[in-house]
Design an enzyme around this catalytic site. Structure first.
Site, PDB file in Angstrom:
ATOM      1  CE  LYS A 178      -2.980 -17.968  27.664  1.00  0.00           C
ATOM      2  NZ  LYS A 178      -3.592 -18.939  27.838  1.00  0.00           N
ATOM      3  CD  GLU A 181      -5.294 -22.016  30.645  1.00  0.00           C
ATOM      4  OE1 GLU A 181      -4.445 -22.539  31.475  1.00  0.00           O
ATOM      5  OE2 GLU A 181      -5.185 -20.880  30.891  1.00  0.00           O
ATOM      6  N   GLY A 231      -3.977 -10.267  34.258  1.00  0.00           N
ATOM      7  CA  GLY A 231      -4.290 -12.101  35.060  1.00  0.00           C
ATOM      8  C   GLY A 231      -3.326 -11.860  36.814  1.00  0.00           C
ATOM      9  CB  THR A 235       0.701 -15.598  35.220  1.00  0.00           C
ATOM     10  OG1 THR A 235       0.230 -16.435  35.918  1.00  0.00           O
ATOM     11  CG2 THR A 235       1.084 -15.545  34.107  1.00  0.00           C
ATOM     12  N   GLY A 236       2.426 -12.833  36.129  1.00  0.00           N
ATOM     13  CA  GLY A 236       3.138 -11.324  34.986  1.00  0.00           C
ATOM     14  C   GLY A 236       4.324 -11.295  35.189  1.00  0.00           C
ATOM     15  CD  GLU A 253      -5.226  -4.839  35.131  1.00  0.00           C
ATOM     16  OE1 GLU A 253      -5.457  -5.780  36.319  1.00  0.00           O
ATOM     17  OE2 GLU A 253      -6.860  -4.931  34.992  1.00  0.00           O
ATOM     18  CD  GLU A 387      -5.880 -10.583  43.086  1.00  0.00           C
ATOM     19  OE1 GLU A 387      -6.593  -9.974  42.063  1.00  0.00           O
ATOM     20  OE2 GLU A 387      -5.432 -11.344  42.434  1.00  0.00           O
TER      21      GLU A 387
END
Length: 495
Positions: A178, A181, A231, A235-236, A253, A387
């Site tokens: 995936k 998007e 990412g 989200t990780g 990562e 970040e």
């Protein structure tokens, strides 16, 4: 406008939802493509196809390493044959300058060729073992993990796909991929290549859609044996939590806030040029960006003045114009970057240059930000802690080597870091103390297919690239053989 679709079990198909998503050119805000917008059911279909291909068909995992290598080499050749098209695709989709996209395509070709070569090299080992159990022979072998779900970000659309797909396929896994998007177009082209070279049906499956709608199922499914994600850290964390259900293998990562340490004895001009690459390359949309410059106080003013001079001279234009910097990838990311800039001003950082959206000429309708430098930054400022993922750098000063090391490690992240000095012993001392997975001495940001890539702390775990990148997609099996089957040398005899 033709809709690009998912690729599942060797066939192109629309999402079961029937929905589509617009793909935007960040250089002008215009729609350049439509793609199918997948939901969990599409991911389930892709997982089922990969599961069947791995467990029941088995043609890819059972294929001899040299034959898989030949297939990877054919993929590399096909990428090279479409190099110009793929570079333009990533430039229009992502916003980066065309010359950078061309480098990404070259690296993608080299990555497939590297893993084609690596999979044919010796793996496993033979062990001298105790004879306490009788005469025994033991060895280890490497096998594919199984069904691997691969999720990549938008900053290097083709290249990040290659970093995961090449070793996963080389190892004999079946995959569900995936892409982001936001930048899906080169992934579709890559799967057109997979289809053309004849990968067995179900070996590689493509699902287009958002993380919440399509990606969450990949993390949670008990039919997935491994998930790897590049990412954001947030989200990780979500993916790692979802993966606990079946204790699938996880590779992450994630984000970074990497220090670039510059001592007074460094070559000033060289340090400035590498610092530019460290923070403004790819519009600063780089996980390893040297977004914290730690500079020895005695040379700070000279360094900052020269860095600002170079930053102000950078050209900004749509990616196809091939300027020094292109567009930020999306309107949402543009707002995020501008928000970081405003908070830095409010928290007392000194704006040296940039700090605003760029809207001149052809850039009027695009998502452009001038290269931005903040001086007099302190550890409590968001610009030092968070970040940004844009062309923004924070300057801090130090006076001693110990202080520089402490400042470098004063972050929850640990992806990368750089050291600039003419003292070789100092460079080795400092780089050894920096808690990060990727480090550079007197340079910043070179990346190699042959060397491992990944982070410490909240920058994730696992490694892409190099031998380690292949091992991520393999299991190690021990095999022990009794050389005299009738003999049980250790068990007490009865009777």
């Amino acid at each position: 406008m033709e809709v690009r679709n998912n690729y599942i079990n060797g066939r192109w198909q629309a999402s079961v939802s029937g929905a589509t998503r617009e793909v935007i050119n960040p250089s002008n805000g215009e729609v350049i493509a439509l793609v199918t917008d997948s939901v969990a059911e599409d991911s389930k279909q892709a997982i089922a196809a990969a599961r069947h291909a791995f467990d029941h068909d088995g043609s890819w995992r059972r294929m001899a390493g040299p034959k898989r290598a030949d297939m990877l080499l054919r993929i590399a050749d096909a990428i090279a044959a479409r190099a110009d098209e793929l570079a333009v695709m990533d430039t229009l989709d992502n916003g980066k300058p065309l010359r950078e996209a061309r480098c990404d395509v070259d690296d993608a070709v080299a990555c497939f060729r590297y893993y084609a070569g690596l999979i044919t090299k010796p793996q496993g080992g033979v062990y001298e073992v105790s004879d306490g159990f009788g005469p025994m022979h033991a060895y280890s072998m490497h096998e594919p993990v199984g069904v691997c779900a691969l999720i990549t970000p938008w900053n290097y659309p083709l290249l990040m796909a290659t970093w995961k797909l090449a070793p996963a396929l080389a190892a004999g896994n079946c995959v569900v991929f995936k892409p982001s998007e936001v930048t899906p177009l080169s992934a579709v082209a890559l799967f057109e290549i997979f289809d053309a070279v004849g990968l067995p049906a179900g070996t590689a499956n493509l699902v287009l859609g958002s993380g919440p709608a399509a990606g969450q199922e990949l993390a949670a499914s008990h039919d997935v044996d491994m998930i790897t994600f590049t990412g954001s850290t947030r989200t990780g964390q979500t993916i790692a939590a979802a993966a606990v259900g079946n204790l699938k293998k996880v590779g992450l990562e994630l984000g970074g806030k990497s220090p670039n340490i510059i001592f007074a004895d460094a070559d000033l001009e060289g340090a400035v040029e590498w610092a530019m690459i460290g923070v403004f390359f790819n519009q600063g949309e780089v996980c390893s960006a040297g977004s914290r410059i730690l500079i020895e106080a005695s040379i700070k003013d000279r360094f900052v003045a020269r860095l600002a001079e170079r930053a102000n001279a950078m050209t900004i234009a749509p990616g196809m114009k091939d300027a020094d910097m292109g567009a930020i990838v999306s309107a949402a990311q543009l707002e995020k970057v501008l928000g970081h800039i405003e908070r830095a001003k409010q928290q007392g950082a000194t704006l040296v240059c940039g700090g605003e959206r760029y809207v001149e000429g052809d850039c009027a309708n695009g998502y452009f930000v001038r290269p931005t430098i903040f001086d007099n930054c302190t550890r409590d400022m968001d610009i030092v802690r968070e970040e940004v993922f844009g062309p923004v750098v924070a300057i801090q000063t130090f006076t001693t080597e110990a202080e520089a090391i402490a400042m470098a490690n004063d972050t929850p992240y640990g992806l990368a870091g750089g050291v600039f000095t003419s003292d070789g012993a100092r460079a080795l001392r400092v780089v050894k103390e920096v808690r990060a997975g990727v480090t550079w001495i007197n340079c910043y940001n070179p990346t190699f297919n042959e060397a491992p890539w990944g982070g410490y702390k909240m920058s994730g775990y696992g490694r892409d690239l190099g031998v380690n990148g292949l091992l991520e997609y393999q299991q190690v099996k021990q095999v022990s053989i009794n050389l005299q089957p009738g003999l049980v040398g250790w068990y007490p005899q009865r009777g």
